[in-house]
Design a protein around this motif. Sequence first.
Motif, PDB file in Angstrom:
ATOM      1  N   UNK A  23       0.935  -1.062   0.095  1.00 34.51           N
ATOM      2  CA  UNK A  23       0.049   0.059   0.015  1.00 34.51           C
ATOM      3  C   UNK A  23       0.653   1.275   0.010  1.00 34.51           C
ATOM      4  N   UNK A  24       2.119   1.152   0.796  1.00 30.40           N
ATOM      5  CA  UNK A  24       2.774   2.564   0.944  1.00 30.40           C
ATOM      6  C   UNK A  24       3.987   2.333  -0.049  1.00 30.40           C
ATOM      7  N   UNK A  25       4.024   1.523  -1.179  1.00 28.04           N
ATOM      8  CA  UNK A  25       5.209   1.372  -2.128  1.00 28.04           C
ATOM      9  C   UNK A  25       5.074   2.326  -3.074  1.00 28.04           C
ATOM     10  N   UNK A  26       6.264   2.616  -3.637  1.00 27.66           N
ATOM     11  CA  UNK A  26       6.408   3.391  -5.022  1.00 27.66           C
ATOM     12  C   UNK A  26       6.464   2.535  -6.068  1.00 27.66           C
ATOM     13  N   UNK A  27       6.634   1.282  -6.172  1.00 26.20           N
ATOM     14  CA  UNK A  27       6.876   0.550  -6.956  1.00 26.20           C
ATOM     15  C   UNK A  27       7.962   0.710  -8.218  1.00 26.20           C
ATOM     16  N   UNK A  28       9.144   1.046  -7.606  1.00 23.51           N
ATOM     17  CA  UNK A  28      10.540   1.302  -8.278  1.00 23.51           C
ATOM     18  C   UNK A  28      11.602   0.284  -7.755  1.00 23.51           C
ATOM     19  N   UNK A  29      11.581  -0.207  -6.864  1.00 30.26           N
ATOM     20  CA  UNK A  29      12.435  -1.096  -6.049  1.00 30.26           C
ATOM     21  C   UNK A  29      12.820  -2.272  -7.238  1.00 30.26           C
ATOM     22  N   UNK A  30      11.800  -3.136  -7.536  1.00 29.53           N
ATOM     23  CA  UNK A  30      12.260  -4.069  -8.344  1.00 29.53           C
ATOM     24  C   UNK A  30      12.525  -3.684  -9.946  1.00 29.53           C
ATOM     25  N   UNK A  31      11.946  -2.480 -10.305  1.00 28.70           N
ATOM     26  CA  UNK A  31      12.303  -2.251 -11.539  1.00 28.70           C
ATOM     27  C   UNK A  31      13.672  -1.680 -11.842  1.00 28.70           C
ATOM     28  N   UNK A  32      14.175  -0.896 -10.702  1.00 28.62           N
ATOM     29  CA  UNK A  32      15.600  -0.573 -10.575  1.00 28.62           C
ATOM     30  C   UNK A  32      16.573  -1.706 -10.613  1.00 28.62           C
ATOM     31  N   UNK A  33      15.994  -2.555  -9.665  1.00 27.30           N
ATOM     32  CA  UNK A  33      16.774  -3.782  -9.474  1.00 27.30           C
ATOM     33  C   UNK A  33      17.090  -4.616 -10.845  1.00 27.30           C
ATOM     34  N   UNK A  34      15.926  -4.587 -11.662  1.00 24.72           N
ATOM     35  CA  UNK A  34      16.058  -5.418 -12.964  1.00 24.72           C
ATOM     36  C   UNK A  34      17.111  -4.628 -13.810  1.00 24.72           C
ATOM     37  N   UNK A  35      16.942  -3.291 -13.685  1.00 27.98           N
ATOM     38  CA  UNK A  35      17.681  -2.439 -14.637  1.00 27.98           C
ATOM     39  C   UNK A  35      19.137  -2.717 -14.472  1.00 27.98           C
ATOM     40  N   UNK A  36      19.548  -2.579 -13.133  1.00 23.65           N
ATOM     41  CA  UNK A  36      20.808  -2.826 -12.597  1.00 23.65           C
ATOM     42  C   UNK A  36      21.322  -4.259 -13.138  1.00 23.65           C
TER      43      UNK A  36
END
Length: 503
Positions: A459-472
Amino acid sequence: MPRYSLIAAIVLAAAIFLFDTLTQFDVAIAVLYVAVVLLSLNFTGRRGTLAVAAICILLTLISFVVTHGAGMESGAVARALVSLAAIVITTILALRLAATIAIIGESERRYRTIFRSTGVAILEMDFSALKARLDSMRSDGARSIEDIVRDDPNFVREALGLMKLVNANDTTFSTFKAPNLEAFRESLPDLTPKEMEPSILRMLDAIWNGRTNFESEGVMDAIDGKRLNVLYTVAMPTDRRALDVVLVSIMDVTARLEAENGLHQAQAELAHVSRVATLGELTVSIAHEVNQPLAGVVTNGEAGLRWLRRPEPDLGEVSASIERMIADARRASEVIKRLRALSSKATPQPTSVDINELVQDTLTLVQREIASQHVALRLSLADGLGRISGDRVQLQQVIINLIVNAIQAMGAMPVGYRQLAILSRAGEDGVVLEITDTGPGFEPADEARLFAAFFTTKPEGMGMGLSICRSIVEAHGGRLRASSPASGGASFEFSLPADKEAA
């Protein structure tokens, strides 16, 4: 040309008719009407050619009747039939020739239209002098382009001078800011800077080895001095062994590279923000990791003072206390050093990394978080894994994000069921690290968009963590995957290629 051909056809037809009608030669003079049919190709179309052929046949018959009347001498009839057959056959062949010429003409017009108006710079080059030079050097005993360049370091510039520009399209002039073909032809050798020579050397190697095409990236200069990043392709037709016709297409990718660099910069900024946000979530754990060695320094310092203040100071205990103080200070220094690295905005620096060592270092930052959430940690790191090449800070960010996500996912689970497994193993061409939790997992429908930007199950997440992980991970040449078995839990696994230089 059509007007003169029409006049010539009329004059020739009249001359043949008069000569055939007024003379008594025993030859098939009417056969010469085939020249009239062929001339008609220059001033009329299919129907016009058929009409000209019909007129020639009519003139042949009229001449036969006027000359021989009702007499049907076998020789005269045979000559008339030969003439008529020649006209008919020539007409058929002429129509086929006209159709072929039309197809070729349309193809040529289409080619010229594409050549002139396409958005890619196209150069028609003549490499025959270069090919002859290479063949001569091969005959003299040269075994490769490397041998030639070793003996003559200036050969690449010589080769550029042997490449003759025949033609270029309008896009070429606009790309290189050339006013016309002659100006571009004179400037072309100077538009190829020294930085382009390694790429030209690879192209020469392709010619030496008989390849029919070559593609590479490089840099060139425009006439106004602007540096261009280009992607160019060289096509060498197999039916032109002398390489007298070679097509070179050049695409200006400067804007694309600038956009990619801007995107990479934005991704780096976003990754930095994500790291700082993650460190904010780990404030308690980090404070504990720093406070613990500092408290050890104080305790050992006080103990050392007590040993010194005794009536008979115990220097051995004092020395041991000081050594423990130094060790605790170094431990605190290492924690701070890792924190500074994670929070910095430094440009990524690929180094040789031991994945097991990186996991151990990362756990020191999240150990308190694991303990405070009553998570049971199972660590299984395989021995003898090869090293990987990558940016240590970015890879550590991936591991921290996956561990923190796993801990948060198990927050609603009973204490005894919170288990975090971290294992490393050898992959097909590198190293694999797997992080598994016993949380609720995720729905199969969410698997496809799990790594999409701004998608989150919190609920409080921005939804960027996993996307950034995959990009890295993908920027390091690896792959990040997720799975959630029906029994529950989630598993995140990323693979990274081995560092070939370290191997």
